[in-house]
Design an enzyme around this catalytic site. Structure first.
Site, PDB file in Angstrom:
ATOM      1  CG  HIS A 290     -54.877  14.286 -31.751  1.00  0.00           C
ATOM      2  ND1 HIS A 290     -55.849  13.848 -32.620  1.00  0.00           N
ATOM      3  CD2 HIS A 290     -53.925  13.308 -31.725  1.00  0.00           C
ATOM      4  CE1 HIS A 290     -55.482  12.664 -33.105  1.00  0.00           C
ATOM      5  NE2 HIS A 290     -54.323  12.324 -32.591  1.00  0.00           N
TER       6      HIS A 290
ATOM      7  CB  CYS B  75     -50.156  12.538 -33.412  1.00  0.00           C
ATOM      8  SG  CYS B  75     -51.207  11.099 -33.122  1.00  0.00           S
TER       9      CYS B  75
END
Lengths: 337, 337
Positions: free
Chosen positions: A244, A130
């Protein structure tokens, strides 16, 4: 590939699995039949897909008979355990774990970057980490114009990277903290409420980098097809639920201006510029959550590089979507297209 | 300087003021008399110092009669407003605001770095920005051995930098978020619970850097006495109460190893190495809170710089202590020593 495939999701009840189901639905992925697979513990549950209830089945080697595409998001061990069964069933595994990412026989694909790689598979296609996806999807269109030689990244990673249980634990632990009650965390090894900590993956004693950081270093080279790109990262978890953020500082081969970067990113797929200097409004995980695009802002000339070759910027992307489920489903789209 | 000075604290009821009182107490600072000054709103409150109640007085131009050292932590406007009165009273202002930091006639002091500068003042000594102190206190001993040419910093900043009210607001907003109730933030301009955002200081439209970042860029040069050190920073607020963390990546003039850095920092004042690779235990704001030392860990060779001149590390320091109150009291100690 069957243009109307039978699709399986291994790890269907996890945080990423749930988003995979949503992505298949929202993107009108051509699904002839959807099989939801999970551990024995979750078998028997029902989950909705296109208005219909689907009963979750236990993941076994027999699960893949008749399956064309098998999305895996149940950890590297599970992917390795069932890879042979998937292959023997004639299905293609699109694997969200780290098990096969660096295998030279397995393509590692971000559809905005190297879609062609997805077509040269041997039964397994790997979905990148990710943090890698969120950093390099906006970097690639710049790299194509003016080669990125070096990237220095610092991440602000959400709980979701450690799964749905970690997200729940962050909420519960925070609630307890605010009530002054004791709370024993079971998933996340460091106090999480109102704290940040170095990413809890193992640290390589040789280099001092943790696994998450080394993924960014290595996966970037493979996806860009450029062994010369030099990457360093400091990966840090912050008390955020599911998106994130990353501070990126990169050096290009030739001088580059923020305006050039903005012009490139304005036309780039999968990326949205959020860079309102006067309103002090920039990418935030709150805004990136639930969104497909990676938000990019704080685009500025790095004043510490007098050669004019370096740019600093700040990005935020949904860890469960573009960082995992969405990217995997996009890989599936490349196969059925 | 009177070795047993009359000390005033302007902004005594604020987050930093409270810590100043504690630092004076815990460090046995020679205080003949302590005057606590604040706005009219806080005047009349009592605060404890060495077991005695002190009544907070309203800050006026007459407040400084007989005062030897006046600590200021009430914002730049207040410092500017009362600087003349402090001077005329013959006191030395130790100012925690940004008002005078870059004034060439005002020393900007971190006692571990440039203590001698404190003695050449004209009535005002400036306390650096918290993010600057926390980044460069551990950098200085390295710089002395092997000149740091460039620093790339990404910060993880706590609510305390915006004052006690911001800390309280973070807790309240988080409580509301967890209960699903609406909450209108008044201090912090972006949603704070489970979110991170680019530091809420103004962004310079010319450079694209915000004020917090430019403080780090400029103050580092002044404190190090080195106009050639090149600094870039991305300053970000995270939902943490009172300690800042920072990912630092720096390039030295000559090759340097993590072992050399560790050996240097092991002997450095104001710094504590927390770098347990096998236990995955590194600096965290939770551990830095309430501590004088800046915690340093994740010390590693930056693998993106093949010349071996770059080091990456992660630091955490209490924003209210070494980032503000403690550093100011340490400056006071230089004066009375």
């Amino acid at each position: 590939m069957n243009p109307n495939p039978v699709v399986a999701i291994a790890g269907a009840t996890g945080a990423v699995g749930v988003e995979m189901i949503r992505c298949l639905e929202e993107r009108n992925f051509p699904v002839k039949e959807l099989k939801l697979l999970a551990s024995a513990r979750s078998a028997g549950k029902t989950m909705k897909f296109r208005g219909k209830d689907i009963v979750v089945e236990e993941l076994t080697e027999a699960s893949f008979k008749g399956v064309d595409i098998a999305f895996f998001s149940a950890g590297g061990g599970i992917s390795r355990k069932f890879a042979q069964a998937v292959k023997e069933a004639g299905a293609v595994m699109i694997d969200n774990s780290s098990a096969y990412r660096m295998d030279p026989n397995v393509p590692l694909v971000i559809p905005e970057i190297n879609p062609e790689a997805a077509l040269h598979h041997n039964g397994i296609i790997a979905n990148p980490n990710c943090s890698t996806i969120i950093a390099i999807t906006p970097l690639w269109p710049i790299h194509k114009v003016n080669r990125v030689k070096r990237l220095v990244a610092a991440t602000y990673q959400a709980a979701s990277g450690a799964g749905a249980a970690a997200m729940e634990e962050l909420e519960q632990a925070t609630r307890a903290f605010l009530s002054g009650e004791p709370f024993e965390q079971k998933i996340i090894p460091h106090p999480y409420p109102f704290n940040v900590f170095s990413h809890n993956s193992n640290v390589d004693p040789e280099t001092g980098y943790n696994e998450e950081e080394l993924k960014m270093v290595k996966e970037t080279k493979k996806i860009f097809g450029d062994d010369n790109i030099r990457v360093t990262a400091t990966c840090v978890r912050v008390p955020v639920l599911r998106a994130h953020s990353e501070a990126l500082d990169f050096e290009c081969e030739n001088p580059i201006t923020p305006k050039e970067v903005r012009d490139i990113l304005a036309k780039a797929p999968g990326v949205k510029i959020v860079d309102d200097v006067s309103a002090n409004y920039f990418p935030m995980p709150k805004d990136a959550s639930g969104k497909d695009d990676i938000l990019v802002g704080r685009i500025r000339q790095d004043i510490s590089d007098p050669s004019g070759r370096s740019i600093a910027m700040f990005v935020a992307g949904d860890q469960l979507l573009k960082g995992a489920a969405l990217n995997a489903v996009q890989i599936g789209e490349l196969l059925v297209r």
